[in-house]
Design an enzyme around this catalytic site. Structure first.
Site, PDB file in Angstrom:
ATOM      1  N   LYS A 175       0.944  -1.298   0.093  1.00 10.36           N
ATOM      2  CA  LYS A 175       0.010  -0.121   0.118  1.00 10.36           C
ATOM      3  C   LYS A 175       0.808   1.193  -0.004  1.00 10.36           C
ATOM      4  O   LYS A 175       1.565   1.629   0.978  1.00 10.36           O
ATOM      5  CB  LYS A 175      -1.031   0.103   1.179  1.00 10.36           C
ATOM      6  CG  LYS A 175      -1.809  -1.251   1.101  1.00 10.36           C
ATOM      7  CD  LYS A 175      -2.625  -1.225   2.556  1.00 10.36           C
ATOM      8  CE  LYS A 175      -1.885  -1.483   3.610  1.00 10.36           C
ATOM      9  NZ  LYS A 175      -2.877  -1.788   4.807  1.00 10.36           N
ATOM     10  N   THR A 206      -8.969   9.360   7.977  1.00 13.36           N
ATOM     11  CA  THR A 206      -8.795   8.156   7.387  1.00 13.36           C
ATOM     12  C   THR A 206      -8.486   7.164   8.322  1.00 13.36           C
ATOM     13  O   THR A 206      -7.727   6.086   8.008  1.00 13.36           O
ATOM     14  CB  THR A 206      -7.302   8.365   6.432  1.00 13.36           C
ATOM     15  OG1 THR A 206      -6.228   8.936   7.047  1.00 13.36           O
ATOM     16  CG2 THR A 206      -7.504   9.275   5.393  1.00 13.36           C
ATOM     17  N   GLY A 208      -8.762   3.948   9.934  1.00 13.55           N
ATOM     18  CA  GLY A 208      -9.340   2.505   9.612  1.00 13.55           C
ATOM     19  C   GLY A 208      -9.116   2.068   8.133  1.00 13.55           C
ATOM     20  O   GLY A 208      -9.557   1.064   7.835  1.00 13.55           O
ATOM     21  N   THR A 209      -8.223   2.791   7.488  1.00 13.96           N
ATOM     22  CA  THR A 209      -8.041   2.579   6.144  1.00 13.96           C
ATOM     23  C   THR A 209      -7.694   1.193   5.791  1.00 13.96           C
ATOM     24  O   THR A 209      -8.147   0.555   5.009  1.00 13.96           O
ATOM     25  CB  THR A 209      -7.020   3.567   5.434  1.00 13.96           C
ATOM     26  OG1 THR A 209      -7.641   4.843   5.730  1.00 13.96           O
ATOM     27  CG2 THR A 209      -7.090   3.376   3.936  1.00 13.96           C
ATOM     28  N   GLY A 210      -6.732   0.742   6.528  1.00 14.69           N
ATOM     29  CA  GLY A 210      -6.133  -0.620   6.303  1.00 14.69           C
ATOM     30  C   GLY A 210      -6.719  -1.656   6.765  1.00 14.69           C
ATOM     31  O   GLY A 210      -7.082  -2.816   5.872  1.00 14.69           O
ATOM     32  N   CYS A 211      -7.538  -1.569   7.956  1.00 12.31           N
ATOM     33  CA  CYS A 211      -8.722  -2.550   8.258  1.00 12.31           C
ATOM     34  C   CYS A 211      -9.669  -2.711   7.103  1.00 12.31           C
ATOM     35  O   CYS A 211     -10.239  -4.051   6.826  1.00 12.31           O
ATOM     36  CB  CYS A 211      -9.213  -2.127   9.471  1.00 12.31           C
ATOM     37  SG  CYS A 211      -7.953  -1.961  10.990  1.00 12.31           S
TER      38      CYS A 211
END
Length: 264
Positions: A175, A206, A208-211
């Site tokens: 990412k 932003t 929580g983007t990865g989850c």
């Protein structure tokens, strides 16, 4: 009526509702699958950071997992915060015995820079968890933490992907959201490459983007999509969620998991 596709998240709880188990289940609902959960840790967390974290005992995590998988069954599993080497190894063993794709988000540091993984657990992630992953989804900080490769530009993404793939996942999404310019991610299995680009939205909210991305990939895999299609669709969903992210509390607000539902 037939049941929707079933996805299990194995992750920590975020009391602020922006990341972790809460983000995972919201994403799964938005994408039309039935979300189930194994809670690995409880955190005291809000828009300003993580004030405390308490991992659950390994036996509690194992019991939750077996309870769901043995009765209901799963068509994909997503992992997030696993906190300790003992939890990482237990979850890796459970994934290895489950006939379903696994999306591993090797969560090491929160959006606010708080550590969510003990130093002793890093080697377990490398040697136990990544080898059972269908797709691994590290961000650039996690790539550096796991491999020592520091990505400074888009040209470094291939080197980062090769370093993560050396630990055994079938596919990796590096990412590149922390780089300047467009939000560029690289999906590869070492031979096939997919460069996923999206415009960068000027929105600081932003959390929580990865989850959310990992849960979206798992949701699409559960529907039977091949990995490239699942990741591409998940990227589109997350890009919309970032664009719609909103202020909450005094710090970094969450992405909007329900944006696509309202658009419909």
């Amino acid at each position: 009526m037939s049941a929707p596709s079933r996805v299990l998240t194995v992750a920590g709880s975020d009391s602020g509702g922006g990341a972790g188990i809460q983000a995972d289940l919201k994403t799964m609902l938005a994408l039309g699958v039935h979300g189930m959960s194994v809670i690995t840790a409880v955190t005291a967390q809000n828009s300003l950071g993580v004030q405390g974290a308490w991992p659950l005992p390994v036996e509690a995590v194992r019991a939750q997992y077996r309870s769901v998988v043995d009765d209901i069954g799963v068509q994909a599993v997503k992992t997030g915060m696993l906190a300790s080497a003992e939890l990482v190894e237990a979850v890796a063993e459970l994934l290895g015995g489950t006939d379903a794709p696994a999306v591993v988000d090797p969560v090491g540091v929160s959006k606010h820079g708080d550590s969510l993984l003990t130093a002793s657990a890093l080697d377990s992630v490398r040697t136990k968890l990544l080898p059972v992953a269908t797709v691994a989804t590290p961000n650039l900080d996690e790539v550096a933490q796991l491999t020592g490769v520091h990505v400074e530009s888009e040209d470094d993404l291939r080197r980062a992907a090769a370093a993560v793939l050396a630990y055994g996942p079938r596919w990796v999404v590096i990412k590149g959201g922390h780089l300047a310019g467009d939000a560029v991610d690289l999906l590869t299995d070492g031979s096939e490459e997919h460069w996923l680009r999206a415009p960068r939205h000027d929105n600081r909210h932003t959390h929580g983007t990865g989850c959310t991305l990992a849960s979206a990939i798992a949701s699409e895999l559960a529907k039977g999509r091949p990995v490239p299609e699942a990741v591409t669709t998940a990227k589109e969903y997350v890009t919309g969620a970032i664009a719609a992210g909103f202020a909450l509390g005094g710090g970094i607000g969450p992405v909007d998991h329900g944006w696509a539902l309202r658009r419909r």
